[in-house]
Design a protein around this motif. Structure first.
Motif, short mmCIF file in Angstrom:
data_model
loop_
_atom_site.label_atom_id
_atom_site.label_comp_id
_atom_site.label_asym_id
_atom_site.label_seq_id
_atom_site.Cartn_x
_atom_site.Cartn_y
_atom_site.Cartn_z
N ARG A 137 33.52 41.60 43.86
CA ARG A 137 32.87 42.44 44.87
C ARG A 137 33.83 43.49 45.40
NH1 ARG A 137 31.15 37.54 47.04
NH2 ARG A 137 32.36 37.86 48.96
N VAL A 138 35.07 43.07 45.66
CA VAL A 138 36.05 44.03 46.16
C VAL A 138 36.31 45.11 45.10
CG1 VAL A 138 38.45 44.32 46.89
CG2 VAL A 138 37.12 42.38 47.73
N ARG A 139 36.38 44.70 43.84
CA ARG A 139 36.61 45.67 42.76
C ARG A 139 35.47 46.69 42.70
NH1 ARG A 139 40.50 48.09 40.23
NH2 ARG A 139 39.26 49.74 41.21
N LYS A 140 34.23 46.21 42.78
CA LYS A 140 33.07 47.11 42.72
C LYS A 140 33.06 48.07 43.90
CE LYS A 140 28.01 47.09 42.37
NZ LYS A 140 26.79 46.23 42.30
N GLU A 141 33.34 47.55 45.09
CA GLU A 141 33.37 48.40 46.28
C GLU A 141 34.53 49.39 46.20
OE1 GLU A 141 31.25 48.65 48.75
OE2 GLU A 141 29.93 46.98 48.19
N ALA A 142 35.66 48.96 45.66
CA ALA A 142 36.80 49.86 45.51
C ALA A 142 36.47 51.00 44.56
CB ALA A 142 38.02 49.09 45.02
N ASP A 143 35.76 50.69 43.48
CA ASP A 143 35.34 51.74 42.54
C ASP A 143 34.50 52.79 43.27
OD1 ASP A 143 36.64 50.30 40.61
OD2 ASP A 143 34.84 49.77 39.47
N ALA A 144 33.54 52.31 44.07
CA ALA A 144 32.67 53.24 44.79
C ALA A 144 33.48 54.08 45.78
CB ALA A 144 31.57 52.46 45.52
N PHE A 145 34.44 53.48 46.45
CA PHE A 145 35.28 54.21 47.39
C PHE A 145 36.13 55.26 46.67
CE2 PHE A 145 39.66 54.45 49.03
CZ PHE A 145 39.43 55.17 50.20
N LEU A 146 36.79 54.85 45.59
CA LEU A 146 37.67 55.78 44.87
C LEU A 146 36.89 56.94 44.29
CD1 LEU A 146 39.96 53.15 43.12
CD2 LEU A 146 40.65 54.74 44.93
N THR A 184 46.69 43.31 34.06
CA THR A 184 46.00 44.59 34.09
C THR A 184 44.55 44.45 33.65
OG1 THR A 184 48.11 45.67 33.61
CG2 THR A 184 46.12 46.99 33.33
N ALA A 185 44.29 43.63 32.64
CA ALA A 185 42.92 43.47 32.15
C ALA A 185 42.01 42.92 33.24
CB ALA A 185 42.90 42.56 30.93
N ARG A 186 42.50 41.99 34.05
CA ARG A 186 41.68 41.42 35.14
C ARG A 186 41.49 42.44 36.26
NH1 ARG A 186 40.54 35.99 35.22
NH2 ARG A 186 41.68 34.68 33.74
N PHE A 187 42.48 43.29 36.47
CA PHE A 187 42.45 44.23 37.59
C PHE A 187 41.49 45.39 37.36
CE2 PHE A 187 43.91 48.21 39.44
CZ PHE A 187 44.01 47.87 40.79
N LYS A 188 41.34 45.83 36.13
CA LYS A 188 40.69 47.11 35.81
C LYS A 188 39.29 47.24 36.40
CE LYS A 188 43.07 48.38 31.54
NZ LYS A 188 42.92 48.55 30.06
N GLY A 189 39.05 48.47 36.92
CA GLY A 189 37.73 48.85 37.37
C GLY A 189 37.06 49.77 36.38
N ASP A 190 36.06 50.51 36.85
CA ASP A 190 35.24 51.38 36.00
C ASP A 190 36.02 52.62 35.60
OD1 ASP A 190 33.36 52.98 34.78
OD2 ASP A 190 31.92 52.91 36.43
#
Length: 326
Positions: A137-146, A184-190
């Motif tokens: 969830r944090v990753r998805k929200e971070a993508d939207a923010f960035l 890095t593979a676990r961290f990656k976003g969109d």
């Protein structure tokens, strides 16, 4: 070097220091790769970007309120344990290879476990299903923010992310031991979002830089805590042993004393006072040079040739991301 939430495991290696030399490892086969001088000015911009890129990202505050945890507990999950394999990892593998004290994580770990986000078995911490859902969830929200950020013109941002992504892929394909890069593979976003692609690349390069540094001091037969002592003495961070101890709260006093005995026994630190000997300074600089070699030598020549442009554009991104002056 990289920010000291640096992350990796430290296997103890007998303390045998080879003679100082220009590099600790073998020459790198170039095959069209970058050659010296390396664009080392890029290195300090990497942690600067990572400390700034989410300063205005507010979703974690809502997540903390919903879960009833504080920021250290949240960071324990999403910045530490959730980046590890499903098998989990010891705290020394999750966070800092230079530490001998880990009690500072007890409260955060307990709160995260109480919220059902992590568990611990046999000294290894792992994220639960709930913890991995939080990370996603944090990753998805971070993508939207960035995606809302436009620090430099879009073509430049895409080009910067692409060049640094290629640099990361080159180090990943090299023979550098992979302690951190695997995260890095676990961290990656969109990666279709330019700022997310840049974050993916810069985070990966941070992990890669740590791996290059760790493998360099391991090749010189150091363990992490003793190497940290030499680094701080080499940088003249303390005038005496008492001041050094105040800088090294992540190590026990007995560990500091034992480390200094080793360094003095091997002629790397002066027997009186707190100063690196000529041999110690030479060895420490050789490890720094070897870190640069392992990190930069795999880069493609056309990426390295754009080092100044990369530096200037990443610096511009960081300036945009800088928190407002108080």
């Amino acid at each position: 070097m990289a920010p000291r939430c640096a992350l990796a495991s430290v296997a103890f290696i007998p303390f045998i220091v080879p003679r100082a030399r220009a590099t600790v490892g073998p020459p790198w086969p170039q095959n069209g790769a970058i050659d010296k001088p390396y664009p080392v000015e890029i290195v300090p911009l990497i942690p600067e970007f990572l400390t700034r890129r989410r300063v205005k990202f507010t979703y974690p505050l809502r997540a903390m309120e919903d879960l009833g945890i504080d920021r250290p507990a949240l960071n324990f999950v999403i910045g530490g344990v959730a980046l590890q394999s499903d098998d989990g990892a010891r705290l020394v593998d999750v966070f800092n290879p230079y530490a001998t004290v880990f009690e500072q994580w007890n409260a955060a770990a307990s709160a995260a476990r109480g919220a059902g986000l992590v568990d611990e078995v046999g000294g290894k911490w792992r994220a639960t299903g709930k913890g991995r859902e939080l990370f996603a969830r944090v990753r998805k929200e971070a993508d939207a923010f960035l995606a809302t950020l436009t620090p430099i013109p879009a073509p430049d941002l895409a080009r910067l992310a692409g060049l640094l992504g290629r640099a990361l892929a080159a180090v990943e394909a090299s023979d550098v031991p992979k302690d951190h890069i695997r995260r890095t593979a676990r961290f990656k976003g969109d990666g279709t979002i330019a700022m997310v692609a840049l974050e993916n690349a810069v985070f990966g390069l941070w992990q890669a830089r740590d791996d290059c540094h760790m493998s360099s001091w391991r090749a010189a037969a150091f363990d992490g805590p003793t190497f940290d002592l030499l680094t701080r003495i080499w940088r003249k961070e303390a005038a005496n042993e008492q001041e050094l101890a105040t800088k090294l709260t992540q190590q026990k006093a007995d560990d500091i004393r034992r480390g200094l005995i080793k360094l003095r026994r091997d002629g790397l630190v002066a027997s009186e006072g707190l100063e690196a000997t000529e041999r110690g300074a030479s060895m420490r600089q050789a490890i720094e040079d070897e870190t640069d070699r392992r990190f930069f030598a795999p880069w493609a020549a056309d990426v390295g040739a754009q080092g100044n442009w990369i530096r200037d554009r990443l610096a511009a991104v960081n300036a945009y991301l800088a928190p407002p002056a108080s």
